[in-house]
Design a protein around this motif. Structure first.
Motif, PDB file in Angstrom:
ATOM      1  N   LEU A  84      -7.877   8.749  -5.980  1.00  0.00           N
ATOM      2  CA  LEU A  84      -6.530   9.505  -5.964  1.00  0.00           C
ATOM      3  C   LEU A  84      -6.625  10.942  -6.550  1.00  0.00           C
ATOM      4  CD1 LEU A  84      -3.485   9.455  -5.027  1.00  0.00           C
ATOM      5  CD2 LEU A  84      -3.265   8.096  -7.049  1.00  0.00           C
ATOM      6  N   GLN A  85      -6.073  11.904  -6.105  1.00  0.00           N
ATOM      7  CA  GLN A  85      -5.771  12.863  -7.148  1.00  0.00           C
ATOM      8  C   GLN A  85      -4.147  13.416  -6.794  1.00  0.00           C
ATOM      9  OE1 GLN A  85      -8.850  15.998  -6.251  1.00  0.00           O
ATOM     10  NE2 GLN A  85      -8.835  16.091  -8.291  1.00  0.00           N
ATOM     11  N   VAL A  86      -3.321  13.772  -7.880  1.00  0.00           N
ATOM     12  CA  VAL A  86      -1.977  13.990  -7.838  1.00  0.00           C
ATOM     13  C   VAL A  86      -1.744  15.333  -8.433  1.00  0.00           C
ATOM     14  CG1 VAL A  86       0.261  13.412  -8.216  1.00  0.00           C
ATOM     15  CG2 VAL A  86      -1.517  11.679  -7.655  1.00  0.00           C
ATOM     16  N   HIS A 117      -1.180   9.729 -12.726  1.00  0.00           N
ATOM     17  CA  HIS A 117      -1.161   9.822 -11.199  1.00  0.00           C
ATOM     18  C   HIS A 117       0.015   9.108 -10.687  1.00  0.00           C
ATOM     19  CE1 HIS A 117      -5.695  10.841 -10.604  1.00  0.00           C
ATOM     20  NE2 HIS A 117      -4.960  11.870 -10.895  1.00  0.00           N
ATOM     21  N   SER A 118       0.522   8.003 -11.182  1.00  0.00           N
ATOM     22  CA  SER A 118       1.725   7.381 -10.784  1.00  0.00           C
ATOM     23  C   SER A 118       2.854   7.208 -11.557  1.00  0.00           C
ATOM     24  CB  SER A 118       1.076   5.741 -10.798  1.00  0.00           C
ATOM     25  OG  SER A 118       0.046   5.449  -9.872  1.00  0.00           O
ATOM     26  N   TYR A 175       5.762  16.520  -5.546  1.00  0.00           N
ATOM     27  CA  TYR A 175       4.486  16.158  -5.869  1.00  0.00           C
ATOM     28  C   TYR A 175       3.596  16.239  -4.622  1.00  0.00           C
ATOM     29  CZ  TYR A 175       6.008  14.448 -10.296  1.00  0.00           C
ATOM     30  OH  TYR A 175       6.556  14.125 -11.340  1.00  0.00           O
ATOM     31  N   PHE A 193      -0.099  14.689  -3.089  1.00  0.00           N
ATOM     32  CA  PHE A 193      -1.186  13.848  -3.528  1.00  0.00           C
ATOM     33  C   PHE A 193      -2.322  14.028  -2.301  1.00  0.00           C
ATOM     34  CE2 PHE A 193       1.770  11.298  -1.070  1.00  0.00           C
ATOM     35  CZ  PHE A 193       0.929  10.757  -0.254  1.00  0.00           C
ATOM     36  N   TYR A 196      -5.712  11.401  -1.171  1.00  0.00           N
ATOM     37  CA  TYR A 196      -6.410  10.133  -1.285  1.00  0.00           C
ATOM     38  C   TYR A 196      -7.459  10.088  -0.380  1.00  0.00           C
ATOM     39  CZ  TYR A 196      -6.678   4.879  -1.764  1.00  0.00           C
ATOM     40  OH  TYR A 196      -7.105   3.732  -2.090  1.00  0.00           O
ATOM     41  N   MET A 226      -0.423   4.043  -4.938  1.00  0.00           N
ATOM     42  CA  MET A 226      -0.210   4.425  -6.261  1.00  0.00           C
ATOM     43  C   MET A 226      -0.196   3.120  -7.329  1.00  0.00           C
ATOM     44  SD  MET A 226       0.541   7.484  -6.515  1.00  0.00           S
ATOM     45  CE  MET A 226       0.975   8.951  -5.408  1.00  0.00           C
TER      46      MET A 226
END
Length: 966
Positions: A385-387, A403-404, A412, A414, A416, A477
Motif C-alpha cells: 500500500l502507498q498513500v 497510511h491508515s 487522499y 492510494f 494498492y 487499510m
C-alpha cells in the motif's frame, strides 16, 4: 369472492418454492407441467405459462409469471393461459408480476430466461395441430432482430442490408452480416449460431460467416449465394406490418368497473389516483399495465385482465406488452410513468392478511430474511500500500506509519498492489473527507486518473467518500483512523475564509473516538464530537484529554468490540494507563470531560445494504447518458466495445471494454456519477456511493463475484466482440487465447519517484510470539520465508494485541523450535541467492514488493550509470528473488481446488536426482518430487504432499523452480 388453495388448479401445487424456471402448457384448457428437458422448447400452436422464481439476498423469493402465446394458438387457449396466470399468482401469495408474451414480440426479461434465443417449432396440441417431429434436416433461414430470432421464408427477397441472417443447412451454418449491422449485433448472432449448432447438429457441423458486399470473393460466400441461385443485388429494406413500431407515447388511465374500462380524466398522473379497492389499466402504447388493488377479488383481477386484452386486440397492436402488477409491488417502469409517486407502507402485512381472509395459505410463500452476515471483502489483505495526501495541486507521500490515519478535512490518493487469482492486481483510489474542499477533490481525481492512464488503464479505480467506505477499503487499510479537521493547504484556506474554528485533532487535547469493525483486519476509529450525545450503546469509545484516557463500553457492544478498543489504543494513545468505563457505571470525571450526561442512541449505525446486482449497457453522448437493463446477465453480455454498469445499490461498478475509445475510457468515472444522478431503478442512490472503474482484463474478485461464472481467458483474446466469438464458435465453444496471460507488473506512483525503503509497507508474516502461526504453514516454511523478509516489517493483516511489544525476529521464542532444520534451511537459502533473474526492461513500471533489507546490502535509492547501473541490476535481481519467496509465503494460504496426485511408488531422494549414479527409471521426470516418501517430501519442501498438491499448478511450478532440489 373467497379463494382457497383447493379451488386453485392442482398443477400449481408446490410451484415457486425454490429458485428456477417452471413451465406449463395449456392442454384441454388446463395447465400441464413441462419436463425440465423440454423447457425452452415452444410450439407455434400452443400457449404456455412460465414461472421464474428468484432467490433474493434478503432470503425472500421473487416471482415473475409470463404467459406465452404462439402465433397459431387458439383464442380459447390464450384466454385459458391468461386466467390461469392470475390463479397461479394467487397461489403464490398475490405478489407476482405477470407478463403477456406474444411470439416474436417477447419482452427482454422473458427472452433472458432462454439465452441465447428461443426458436419456436411448428405444431401444437390443439386445433388439429401436431408437434412436428424432426426426421430429416430442412434448410431454414432466420433473421436476428435485436434479441428476437424469427423464422423467415427461405428466399433472397427475405435478405436486406440492415439485419443479420442465419442460414441453417444440413452440413453448414452460414451467418450473413448485413452491411449496416453493428459489431455487437453480429457477435450476439454468433451465440444463436452456436445454439443451432449444438441443438440441431450435435455440435459437429461447420460454421461460416458471409459479409454483405463481398460478392464471390471467397468459397463460403459462393457457397452461400449458391443456395439462393447465385448472387444478385439486395433490395432496400421495405417496411411491413411486422416492422411497424408503436411510436406514440401516450399515458391514459382507465378504471375498470363492471367489466368496462372507463377513462380517468386528469392532467397529471399521481399515486393518489389509484384506489386499493379497484383495478386500473394504464395504456402507454407499447406497454399496457393492469394495476390491481390489494383488496380486489380474484374475479375483479380476471375481469380487468380481460378488459386489457380486449383493448390491445381492438386497437390492433400485436407488439404491445401487457404487464399485470399488484398494489405494493409495482415495477420501476410502472412507477416511472407517474408524475409523483409516494410508496405505501405495510404492504406485505396487508396483503398477507387479505390472502388469509380469502383462504390462501401464505405460510412459506415469503421466506424470512437470513441472519445478517459480515460482508466478504473479496480482496487479498497482504498486498503493498502507498498513500498520498492531496495538498492543493500536489500530493505528498505518507510514511508507512501514517497510511491508515486520515483527516476528515483532507483528500487522499492510494495505490494498492496485491496478488490476484492469476496475476498481480492494482487498485488506485481516492478518499474524500466530509470536510474536504471541492478543489482538492478534483485534484485527487485528476491525480488518480493520470496514474491509471500511465499504467495503460490496467488498474481498477475507486472513488470513495468518508462514511460510505466499502468493506474492500477497510480491509486494505485494516486499522483505519479518521481525525477531525485537516492539515492540507486547501482546508486551512477554507477555514480562514469562512472564519470558523479549526477543530483539527490535537493528541494532547480532548478527543472522543467511536470504535467499530469486525476484527483485526477490519477496524476503524472515527473521531466524533466530544459530547455525551455522540455515545451509542452498540459501540465502544476511547476518550482522552492530555494524559487522561478512558475507554467506554456500551451495554450492547460485544467482546470483539472490546478487543478492537485495546488494539486501537496502541495506535491512538499508547503507553498510557486507561480507565475502563461500563455504561451505567461511569465516573464523574468521565461525564465532566463530555460536558455532562445527556441522552444518546442505542441503535447500531447501518450502511447502505447491498442489493441484488443489476447490469446496464451505457451510451454516453453529448452529456446525456442512456442505459438499458440486461436481465439475468452473464459474462457474455459484456461487449469489448462498450461500457457497462453493475448496480448493487451500495456500490456502482463501471466496466470498460478494451476496445472502447480512449476518450470514453477517461470519462468512465463521470459516467458512473451520471448513472447515480439518473437513478434508473428509482432506488434513491446516494451521490456519495462508492464508484469503481473496472477495465476489461483486470477484473478483480470483488467484481466477478456478481457473475455466476467467470472465464478470464476471454479477455486474453484479441479483436472485437464478433471476431472473438467467431473464434470461440469455430473452436467448439472454448475461448482461444491469442497469447499466454502474463503477470501484469504494477507501478507505485506512475511518474512519481520510487519512495525509500523506510516508507514502504510490508505485510509479510511476522513470527511474533503474540501471533498464532498461520494455519497450514509449516515452521520450516516460515523460517525459510523469514530469511527473505524485512526484519523490521510486520504483517498488518493480523495486528498483534500490543504493537509496541513485537519481538525482533532474531530472538523470537519460536526460533528455538526451528533449530533442528537450520542446516537444511541454510542450504536452501543459498540456492535461492544463486537463483537470480536477469533484469529485463518492463513494458510498464514494476511494482514495489516487500523485499529483504540488510546492512550488508542496502537498497539503491536512485538509478546510476555505467558500473553503478550494473550493480543496481544485480541488486534488483536479488530483490526480485526475495520478493518471489515473500510472495510464496503470502499466497500459501490461498487454497485453490486442485485434484490430488495419484499414489506413486516412493524412491530415495538420492536416486531421484538427475546427477544420481543409480537413477530411477520409468518415472515422470517432470514430477520427480511426487516419488519422494512423505517424510522426505516434508523435509525437503517444508510442507506435506497434500498441502503442496492443493496449490494451483503454477504455484507448484514456481516453488519447484525456486527450490531446485533435483
Amino acid at each position: 369472492m373467497s379463494v382457497s388453495m383447493r379451488d386453485l388448479d392442482p398443477a400449481f401445487q408446490g410451484a415457486g418454492q425454490k429458485a428456477g424456471i417452471e413451465v406449463w402448457r395449456i392442454e384441454n384448457f388446463s395447465p400441464a407441467p413441462i419436463p425440465k428437458s423440454s423447457i425452452g422448447k415452444f410450439f407455434t400452436g400452443d400457449s404456455y405459462i412460465v414461472l421464474k422464481t428468484t432467490a433474493l439476498k434478503t432470503g425472500a423469493l421473487r416471482h415473475d409469471i409470463h404467459y406465452w402465446l404462439g402465433k397459431d394458438t387458439s383464442q380459447d387457449e390464450a384466454g385459458t393461459a391468461a386466467v390461469k396466470t392470475v390463479e397461479l399468482d394467487a397461489a403464490l401469495g398475490g405478489r407476482a408480476v405477470q407478463y403477456r408474451e406474444v411470439q416474436g414480440h417477447e419482452t427482454e426479461k422473458f427472452l433472458s430466461y432462454f439465452k441465447p434465443c428461443i426458436i419456436p417449432q411448428e405444431g401444437g396440441v390443439a386445433s388439429g395441430f401436431k408437434h412436428v417431429e424432426a426426421e430429416e434436416h430442412v434448410t431454414r433461414l432466420f433473421v436476428c432482430r435485436g434479441k428476437h430470432v424469427v423464422h423467415v421464408p427461405f428466399a433472397r427477397s427475405s435478405l436486406n442490408h440492415d439485419d443479420i441472417y442465419i442460414l441453417d443447412t444440413k452440413s453448414k451454418i452460414f451467418q450473413f452480416n448485413g452491411s449496416n449491422s453493428s459489431i455487437q449485433e453480429r457477435a450476439k448472432a454468433l451465440e444463436v449460431v452456436q445454439y443451432i449448432k449444438d441443438t440441431y447438429h450435435d455440435g459437429t457441423c461447420e460454421v461460416a460467416t458471409v459479409e454483405d458486399g463481398r460478392l464471390m470473393a471467397d468459397a463460403d460466400s459462393g457457397e452461400f449465394w449458391g443456395f439462393f441461385g447465385g448472387f444478385a443485388p439486395l433490395p432496400r429494406k421495405t417496411a411491413n406490418a411486422e416492422d411497424k413500431t408503436v411510436t406514440f407515447d401516450i399515458k391514459k388511465l382507465f378504471c375498470v368497473e363492471k367489466g368496462k374500462a372507463n377513462p380517468v380524466e386528469d392532467d397529471t398522473l399521481k399515486r393518489e389516483m389509484l384506489d386499493t379497492n379497484k383495478c386500473y389499466i394504464l395504456d402507454c402504447g407499447l406497454e399496457v399495465f393492469v394495476w390491481m388493488g390489494r383488496t380486489t377479488s380474484l374475479d375483479d383481477r380476471k375481469i380487468a385482465s380481460g378488459a386489457a386484452e380486449e383493448m390491445i386486440r381492438s386497437s390492433e397492436r400485436p407488439k404491445s406488452q401487457m404487464i399485470r402488477i399488484i398494489e405494493g409491488f409495482e415495477t420501476v417502469p410502472f412507477r416511472s410513468k407517474f408524475d409523483t409517486w409516494t410508496q405505501e407502507t405495510n404492504t406485505t402485512v396487508s396483503e398477507d392478511a387479505l390472502l388469509q381472509r380469502q383462504g390462501v395459505n401464505v405460510r412459506g410463500l415469503m421466506k424470512a430474511a437470513p441472519p445478517k452476515e459480515e460482508l466478504e471483502a473479496f480482496i487479498d489483505c497482504t498486498g503493498n500500500l502507498q498513500v498520498w495526501r492531496v495538498n492543493g495541486q500536489e500530493k505528498i507521500l505518507l510514511q508507512a506509519a501514517d497510511h491508515s490515519k486520515f483527516y476528515s478535512g483532507d483528500c487522499y490518493v492510494f495505490q494498492y498492489s496485491y496478488p490476484g487469482e492469476e496475476k498481480e492486481e492494482v487498485l488506485i483510489g481516492t478518499w474524500f473527507g466530509k470536510q474536504s474542499v471541492e478543489e482538492e477533490r478534483a485534484s485527487a481525481v485528476s491525480m488518480a486518473s493520470k496514474m491509471v492512464e500511465s499504467m495503460k488503464f490496467v488498474p481498477a479505480q475507486a472513488r470513495i467518500y468518508e462514511g460510505k467506505e466499502p468493506v474492500q477499503f477497510f480491509v486494505i487499510m485494516q486499522s483505519f483512523i479518521v481525525f477531525k479537521g485537516g492539515i492540507s493547504s486547501g482546508y486551512k484556506k477554507y477555514i480562514a475564509e469562512k472564519e470558523v474554528d479549526d477543530d483539527t485533532y490535537n493528541e494532547n487535547g480532548l478527543a472522543l473516538f467511536r470504535i467499530q469493525g469486525s476484527g483485526p483486519e477490519n477496524m476503524q476509529a472515527i473521531q466524533v464530537d466530544p459530547v455525551a450525545s455522540s455515545l451509542n450503546s452498540s459501540y465502544c469509545y476511547i476518550l482522552h484529554n492530555d494524559s487522561s484516557v478512558f475507554t467506554w463500553m456500551g451495554n450492547l457492544a460485544t467482546s470483539t468490540d472490546q478487543e478492537l478498543v485495546e488494539r486501537q489504543l496502541d495506535l491512538i494513545k499508547p503507553n498510557l494507563q486507561t480507565r475502563a468505563q461500563k455504561e451505567g457505571s461511569e465516573s464523574e470525571q468521565f461525564w465532566e470531560l463530555l460536558g455532562g450526561k445527556t441522552e444518546y442512541s442505542s441503535q447500531k449505525l447501518t450502511k447502505e445494504p447491498e442489493s441484488d446486482p443489476h447490469l446496464f449497457s451505457c451510451t454516453f453522448t453529448k452529456e446525456v447518458l442512456k442505459v438499458t437493463e440486461i436481465y439475468n446477465f452473464t459474462q457474455d453480455d459484456l461487449m469489448t466495445e462498450d461500457i457497462f454498469i453493475v448496480d448493487c445499490h451500495s456500490e456502482i461498478f463501471v466496466w470498460v471494454g478494451q476496445e472502447v475509445v480512449p476518450k470514453n475510457k477517461l470519462l468512465a468515472l463521470t459516467i458512473g456519477e451520471k448513472f447515480i444522478e439518473k437513478d434508473s431503478l428509482l432506488e434513491k442512490l446516494s451521490p456519495e456511493a462508492p464508484i469503481y472503474v473496472i477495465m476489461e482484463g483486470g477484473e478483480p474478485s470483488f467484481f466477478t463475484r456478481f457473475f455466476t461464472s467467470w472465464d478470464s481467458s476471454k479477455s486474453a483474446m484479441h479483436g472485437n466482440s464478433f471476431q472473438r466469438k467467431l473464434k470461440i464458435v469455430k473452436n467448439g465453444g472454448t475461448p482461444v487465447a491469442d497469447k499466454p496471460k502474463r503477470r501484469t507488473p504494477a507501478s507505485y506512483g506512475g511518474r512519481a519517484g520510487v519512495p525509500e525503503k523506510s516508507q514502504q509497507r510490508s505485510r509479510t508474516m511476522s513470527l511474533s510470539p503474540d501471533r498464532v502461526r498461520v494455519r497450514g504453514r509449516s515452521p520450516a516454511f516460515n523460517a525459510l520465508a523469514a530469511t527473505f523478509e524485512n526484519q523490521n516489517a510486520r504483517n498488518l493483516s493480523t495486528p498483534p494485541p500490543v504493537v509496541r511489544k513485537l519481538y525482533p525476529r532474531s530472538v523470537t521464542p519460536d526460533s528455538a523450535k526451528l533449530a533442528p532444520k537450520s542446516s537444511a534451511i541454510a542450504s536452501r537459502s543459498a540456492l535461492f541467492e544463486k537463483f537470480k533473474t536477469p533484469p529485463q526492461e518492463p513494458l510498464i513500471p514494476k511494482s514495489i514488493k516487500a523485499s529483504s533489507k540488510t546492512p550488508e546490502s542496502p537498497a539503491p535509492e536512485s538509478s546510476l550509470k555505467g558500473k553503478e547501473e550494473k550493480k543496481e541490476n544485480d541488486k534488483e535481481g536479488e530483490k526480485s528473488m526475495s520478493s518471489k519467496i515473500v510472495s510464496l509465503t503470502i499466497q500459501e494460504d490461498a487454497k485453490e481446488g486442485v485434484e490430488d496426485e495419484e499414489d506413486l511408488p516412493a524412491h530415495p531422494y538420492e536416486r531421484l536426482k538427475t546427477t544420481s549414479p543409480d537413477p530411477v527409471t520409468d518415472i515422470d521426470v517432470t514430477r520427480r518430487e511426487a516419488y519422494l516418501s512423505s517424510e522426505e517430501f516434508k523435509e525437503k519442501f517444508g510442507m506435506t504432499k497434500e498441502a503442496f498438491y492443493k496449490l494451483p499448478k503454477w504455484k507448484q511450478n514456481k516453488f519447484k523452480m525456486a527450490v531446485q532440489l533435483f
